[in-house]
Design an enzyme around this catalytic site. Structure first.
Site, PDB file in Angstrom:
ATOM      1  N   SER A 233     -18.220 126.995 138.182  1.00  0.00           N
ATOM      2  CA  SER A 233     -17.395 127.646 137.162  1.00  0.00           C
ATOM      3  C   SER A 233     -16.397 126.689 136.514  1.00  0.00           C
ATOM      4  O   SER A 233     -15.970 126.916 135.387  1.00  0.00           O
ATOM      5  CB  SER A 233     -16.641 128.832 137.754  1.00  0.00           C
ATOM      6  OG  SER A 233     -17.557 129.822 138.132  1.00  0.00           O
TER       7      SER A 233
ATOM      8  N   THR B  90     -12.235 129.402 136.175  1.00  0.00           N
ATOM      9  CA  THR B  90     -12.475 129.760 134.772  1.00  0.00           C
ATOM     10  C   THR B  90     -11.180 129.810 133.956  1.00  0.00           C
ATOM     11  O   THR B  90     -11.051 129.066 132.981  1.00  0.00           O
ATOM     12  CB  THR B  90     -13.284 131.067 134.663  1.00  0.00           C
ATOM     13  OG1 THR B  90     -14.479 130.927 135.427  1.00  0.00           O
ATOM     14  CG2 THR B  90     -13.625 131.402 133.227  1.00  0.00           C
TER      15      THR B  90
ATOM     16  N   HIS C  37     -22.653 130.736 134.106  1.00  0.00           N
ATOM     17  CA  HIS C  37     -23.906 130.461 134.817  1.00  0.00           C
ATOM     18  C   HIS C  37     -24.380 131.774 135.420  1.00  0.00           C
ATOM     19  O   HIS C  37     -23.637 132.756 135.432  1.00  0.00           O
ATOM     20  CB  HIS C  37     -23.691 129.436 135.946  1.00  0.00           C
ATOM     21  CG  HIS C  37     -22.586 129.838 136.884  1.00  0.00           C
ATOM     22  ND1 HIS C  37     -22.738 130.825 137.837  1.00  0.00           N
ATOM     23  CD2 HIS C  37     -21.295 129.443 136.961  1.00  0.00           C
ATOM     24  CE1 HIS C  37     -21.598 130.984 138.476  1.00  0.00           C
ATOM     25  NE2 HIS C  37     -20.695 130.175 137.953  1.00  0.00           N
TER      26      HIS C  37
END
Ligand SMILES: [Zn+2]
Length: 387
Positions: free
Chosen positions: A96, A149, A317
């Site tokens: 991430s 993130t 992803h």
């Protein structure tokens, strides 16, 4: 003896077949009306929605369970779709941190790095460029707010594990709104639950520079400050009894950011769809898809009314190699299977709505998403590497 080994074999293969039945809803009344393409006027605001670990199967099984085969989730109502390639600079399978850095900086980096490059330099993020343009900015997540993130938009560290340092960098970032979990990285080491190794009380430091600190949904909704630090859990936010919901946090962020006439940049992450994937837990994935999709609804309602807001939704992803089968005795029953408890390299879906949404159609590299947003927002030179 033989029977015993057969039984052991059966038990082992049962344990290895990660397969779960998911209930399919057969009475749906979802809003399936597709949003229209809109006039390509100048973009004032950007909402970037990131569904961590979310592939087509996560979206589709969520749809089957929540609105049925004929229904559409809110995110499926967005008029433009694209596909995103997700590899990082050192692996065909991103994590991430590198995944979000591709979006925030328009550059590939190694797994684990947060807006930071393998040679030790770091890169300017969309959020930082928005701040420099006088826009307001916000980060919303259901993980710790210092997780990979959100961190990749407002911090620069070599290792995603440095969440205490990420929290410190947030104070300097100018970001107006932070909503999520992760109080553990903001409180001094002598306070219960702290994950800091020093005596800094970042909550007080945030308050000293004008932020309102809130820790409940009531406090969040009653705050009249336009700078807001909301930490609603010590670590990641609770999944089963989430308060506030991602939708409530998104609405609060939008209400704070919208007053800036220069516009805003908001990143909202459905952080825990990924965690459901890591656990090969389809119930968890679907519960999180629902929470995320309600936040998508809030973003789309805002953008529809506003007309100058670009909404881009994608994933960093896929997680789990989730796939959809049917039950052997009933072709109307969904059986979900998993191939791994980590991420996969399968490309992910992208959805877009608002002015210039069409720019995101087709196949994109993950770095293209950041580059296109920067271009559409006239952010100047991008990607931009700093020493
Ligand atoms: Zn993950």
């Amino acid at each position: 003896m033989r029977l015993k080994s057969i039984i052991i074999f059966l038990l082992i293969s049962l344990a290895c077949t990660k397969s779960q039945e998911v209930e399919v809803l057969h009475t749906s009344s979802s809003n399936s009306e597709r949003l229209p393409l809109v006039e390509n006027k100048k973009i004032k605001n950007v909402i970037l929605l990131i569904a961590d670990g979310t592939g087509i199967a996560q979206i589709s099984s969520g749809q089957l369970n929540l609105v049925g085969p004929d229904g559409y989730l809110n995110l499926q109502r967005m008029p433009v779709t694209g596909i995103v390639k997700t590899q990082s600079s050192n692996s065909l399978i991103t994590d991430s941190a590198a995944g979000a850095t591709a979006y925030s900086c328009g550059l590939k980096t190694d797994n684990g790095m947060i807006a930071f490059l393998p040679d030790g330099s770091f890169c300017k993020t969309l959020l930082e460029l928005a701040e420099e343009k006088g826009m307001s900015t916000g980060l919303v997540a259901t993980s710790t707010i210092t997780h990979a993130t959100p961190a990749s938009f407002a911090a620069h560290v070599r290792s995603r594990g440095s969440q205490a340092e990420i929290a410190e960098q947030y104070i300097e970032s100018g970001t107006e709104v932070f909503l999520g979990g992760g109080r553990e990285f903001f409180i001094p080491q002598d306070q219960e639950g702290s994950s800091r190794k020093d005596d800094r009380n970042l909550i007080e430091e945030f308050e000293n520079v004008g932020y309102d600190y809130v820790s409940t949904v009531e406090e969040m909704q009653n705050s009249d400050s336009d700078k807001l630090l909301g930490l609603f859990a010590n670590s990641g936010m609770d999944s089963e009894n989430r308060t506030p919901t991602l939708e409530e946090m998104t609405n609060t962020a939008l209400s704070k950011l919208q007053s800036n006439e220069n516009g805003f940049f908001l990143m909202v992450e459905g952080s825990q769809i990924d965690w459901g994937g890591h656990g090969n837990d389809s119930e968890y994935v679907i519960r999180e898809m629902k929470d995320f999709d309600n936040a998508v609804k809030a973003a789309l309602e805002y953008a529809e009314k506003d007309g100058e807001t670009l909404v881009v939704l994608t994933a960093d992803h896929e997680t789990g190699g989730m796939t959809m089968m049917t039950s052997s005795d009933d072709a109307q029953k969904l059986r979900v299977e998993w191939v791994t408890d980590y991420h996969t390299g399968v490309p992910v879906a992208l959805m877009a709505y608002g002015p210039h949404a069409i720019e995101f159609s087709g196949w994109n590299d993950n770095t293209d998403i950041g580059i296109k947003i920067a271009e559409l927002m006239n952010f100047g030179e991008f990607p931009l590497i700093l020493e």
